[in-house]
Motif scaffolding. Structure first.
Motif, PDB file in Angstrom:
ATOM      1  N   MET A   1       0.839  -1.185   0.000  1.00 40.86           N
ATOM      2  CA  MET A   1       0.000   0.000   0.000  1.00 40.86           C
ATOM      3  C   MET A   1       0.880   1.244   0.000  1.00 40.86           C
ATOM      4  SD  MET A   1      -2.986   0.993   2.675  1.00 40.86           S
ATOM      5  CE  MET A   1      -3.874   2.482   2.441  1.00 40.86           C
ATOM      6  N   THR A   2       0.425   2.265  -0.676  1.00 39.96           N
ATOM      7  CA  THR A   2       1.144   3.528  -0.741  1.00 39.96           C
ATOM      8  C   THR A   2       0.477   4.521   0.208  1.00 39.96           C
ATOM      9  OG1 THR A   2       1.677   3.122  -3.051  1.00 39.96           O
ATOM     10  CG2 THR A   2       1.918   5.365  -2.265  1.00 39.96           C
ATOM     11  N   TYR A   3       1.306   5.209   0.989  1.00 44.99           N
ATOM     12  CA  TYR A   3       0.811   6.179   1.961  1.00 44.99           C
ATOM     13  C   TYR A   3       1.319   7.557   1.592  1.00 44.99           C
ATOM     14  CZ  TYR A   3       0.065   2.049   4.900  1.00 44.99           C
ATOM     15  OH  TYR A   3      -0.346   0.842   5.389  1.00 44.99           O
ATOM     16  N   THR A   4       0.516   8.569   1.875  1.00 40.70           N
ATOM     17  CA  THR A   4       0.987   9.945   1.701  1.00 40.70           C
ATOM     18  C   THR A   4       1.555  10.425   3.036  1.00 40.70           C
ATOM     19  OG1 THR A   4      -1.074  11.018   2.356  1.00 40.70           O
ATOM     20  CG2 THR A   4      -0.856  10.398   0.016  1.00 40.70           C
ATOM     21  N   LYS A   5       2.336  11.480   2.957  1.00 44.35           N
ATOM     22  CA  LYS A   5       2.906  12.062   4.176  1.00 44.35           C
ATOM     23  C   LYS A   5       1.783  12.522   5.104  1.00 44.35           C
ATOM     24  CE  LYS A   5       6.440  15.285   5.728  1.00 44.35           C
ATOM     25  NZ  LYS A   5       7.543  16.155   5.288  1.00 44.35           N
ATOM     26  N   ASP A   6       0.751  13.141   4.550  1.00 42.06           N
ATOM     27  CA  ASP A   6      -0.366  13.619   5.362  1.00 42.06           C
ATOM     28  C   ASP A   6      -1.081  12.472   6.069  1.00 42.06           C
ATOM     29  OD1 ASP A   6       0.159  16.259   4.712  1.00 42.06           O
ATOM     30  OD2 ASP A   6      -1.348  16.337   3.117  1.00 42.06           O
ATOM     31  N   GLU A   7      -1.259  11.345   5.371  1.00 43.07           N
ATOM     32  CA  GLU A   7      -1.926  10.186   5.979  1.00 43.07           C
ATOM     33  C   GLU A   7      -1.122   9.643   7.161  1.00 43.07           C
ATOM     34  OE1 GLU A   7      -4.225   8.122   2.196  1.00 43.07           O
ATOM     35  OE2 GLU A   7      -2.101   7.709   2.478  1.00 43.07           O
ATOM     36  N   GLN A   9       1.233  11.219   8.930  1.00 40.75           N
ATOM     37  CA  GLN A   9       1.261  12.209  10.005  1.00 40.75           C
ATOM     38  C   GLN A   9      -0.038  12.182  10.799  1.00 40.75           C
ATOM     39  OE1 GLN A   9       2.328  15.775   7.732  1.00 40.75           O
ATOM     40  NE2 GLN A   9       4.186  15.933   8.958  1.00 40.75           N
ATOM     41  N   ALA A  10      -1.158  12.091  10.121  1.00 46.10           N
ATOM     42  CA  ALA A  10      -2.458  12.069  10.813  1.00 46.10           C
ATOM     43  C   ALA A  10      -2.555  10.856  11.731  1.00 46.10           C
ATOM     44  CB  ALA A  10      -3.601  12.066   9.802  1.00 46.10           C
ATOM     45  N   MET A  11      -2.124   9.695  11.242  1.00 46.39           N
ATOM     46  CA  MET A  11      -2.152   8.488  12.083  1.00 46.39           C
ATOM     47  C   MET A  11      -1.261   8.660  13.303  1.00 46.39           C
ATOM     48  SD  MET A  11      -2.297   5.230   9.498  1.00 46.39           S
ATOM     49  CE  MET A  11      -1.424   5.833   8.068  1.00 46.39           C
ATOM     50  N   LEU A  12      -0.027   9.123  13.069  1.00 47.86           N
ATOM     51  CA  LEU A  12       0.937   9.233  14.169  1.00 47.86           C
ATOM     52  C   LEU A  12       0.552  10.318  15.172  1.00 47.86           C
ATOM     53  CD1 LEU A  12       4.250   8.726  12.184  1.00 47.86           C
ATOM     54  CD2 LEU A  12       3.131   7.106  13.715  1.00 47.86           C
ATOM     55  N   ARG A  13      -0.197  11.308  14.738  1.00 40.98           N
ATOM     56  CA  ARG A  13      -0.673  12.337  15.673  1.00 40.98           C
ATOM     57  C   ARG A  13      -1.842  11.827  16.515  1.00 40.98           C
ATOM     58  NH1 ARG A  13       0.067  16.782  11.233  1.00 40.98           N
ATOM     59  NH2 ARG A  13       2.125  17.558  11.820  1.00 40.98           N
ATOM     60  N   SER A  14      -2.444  10.704  16.097  1.00 39.21           N
ATOM     61  CA  SER A  14      -3.612  10.171  16.816  1.00 39.21           C
ATOM     62  C   SER A  14      -3.259   9.043  17.780  1.00 39.21           C
ATOM     63  CB  SER A  14      -4.664   9.674  15.826  1.00 39.21           C
ATOM     64  OG  SER A  14      -4.223   8.481  15.198  1.00 39.21           O
ATOM     65  N   LYS A  56      14.614  17.794   1.040  1.00 39.68           N
ATOM     66  CA  LYS A  56      14.829  16.564   1.820  1.00 39.68           C
ATOM     67  C   LYS A  56      13.791  16.457   2.939  1.00 39.68           C
ATOM     68  CE  LYS A  56      18.256  14.014   4.465  1.00 39.68           C
ATOM     69  NZ  LYS A  56      19.608  13.962   5.007  1.00 39.68           N
ATOM     70  N   GLN A  57      13.510  17.561   3.614  1.00 33.55           N
ATOM     71  CA  GLN A  57      12.523  17.543   4.693  1.00 33.55           C
ATOM     72  C   GLN A  57      11.124  17.241   4.157  1.00 33.55           C
ATOM     73  OE1 GLN A  57      13.584  21.464   6.125  1.00 33.55           O
ATOM     74  NE2 GLN A  57      14.252  20.612   8.075  1.00 33.55           N
ATOM     75  N   LEU A  58      10.842  17.636   2.941  1.00 40.10           N
ATOM     76  CA  LEU A  58       9.527  17.384   2.357  1.00 40.10           C
ATOM     77  C   LEU A  58       9.317  15.914   2.016  1.00 40.10           C
ATOM     78  CD1 LEU A  58       9.155  20.504   0.054  1.00 40.10           C
ATOM     79  CD2 LEU A  58       7.896  20.017   2.170  1.00 40.10           C
ATOM     80  N   GLU A  59      10.394  15.213   1.655  1.00 42.16           N
ATOM     81  CA  GLU A  59      10.255  13.798   1.288  1.00 42.16           C
ATOM     82  C   GLU A  59      10.440  12.856   2.481  1.00 42.16           C
ATOM     83  OE1 GLU A  59      14.677  12.565  -0.388  1.00 42.16           O
ATOM     84  OE2 GLU A  59      13.271  13.486  -1.779  1.00 42.16           O
ATOM     85  N   ASN A  60      10.909  13.369   3.602  1.00 46.57           N
ATOM     86  CA  ASN A  60      11.108  12.570   4.809  1.00 46.57           C
ATOM     87  C   ASN A  60      10.084  12.953   5.877  1.00 46.57           C
ATOM     88  OD1 ASN A  60      13.408  11.270   3.775  1.00 46.57           O
ATOM     89  ND2 ASN A  60      14.737  12.900   4.494  1.00 46.57           N
TER      90      ASN A  60
END
Length: 90
Positions: A1-7, A9-14, A56-60
Motif C-alpha cells: 500500500m502507498t501512503y501519503t505524508k499527510d496520511e 502524520q495524521a495516524m501518528l498524531r492520533s 529533503k525535509q519534504l520527502e522525509n
C-alpha cells in the motif's frame, strides 16, 4: 500500500503506530513511533520555527521512536506498512 505524508502524520498524531519501511541501504526497519506530544519529553519537543522546509525535509518524515526514545526519520516513499502499535506484555 502507498501512503501519503499527510496520511502517516495524521495516524501518528492520533496514537502509537508501527511503521515498516526500507532504509536507504535496503534493509527493512520496523519502528514503533508516534507524533503524540504527550509521549515526547519536554526537552525533545520541537521548537516552533517558520522557516521553509528543504526538499529533503519534504520527502522525509521525522517521528519520535518509542524504542530509542529519540527522533528518527524515514523517506515517505519507502514506507511499506503502518499499523497500530501493540506493546509486548511485560
Amino acid at each position: 500500500m502507498t501512503y501519503t505524508k499527510d496520511e502517516i502524520q495524521a495516524m501518528l498524531r492520533s496514537g502509537l503506530f508501527t511503521v515498516t519501511f526500507n532504509k536507504v541501504n535496503g534493509d527493512e526497519r520496523v519502528m514503533p513511533c508516534t507524533l503524540v506530544e504527550s509521549y515526547i519529553p519536554e526537552s525533545a519537543k520541537p521548537k516552533g520555527t517558520s522557516k521553509e522546509l528543504t526538499a529533503k525535509q519534504l520527502e522525509n518524515l521525522g517521528v519520535w521512536s518509542l524504542e530509542s526514545e529519540g527522533w528518527r526519520s524515514f523517506k515517505i516513499e519507502n514506507v511499506t506498512n503502518v499499523e497500530p502499535y501493540i506493546p509486548e506484555p511485560a
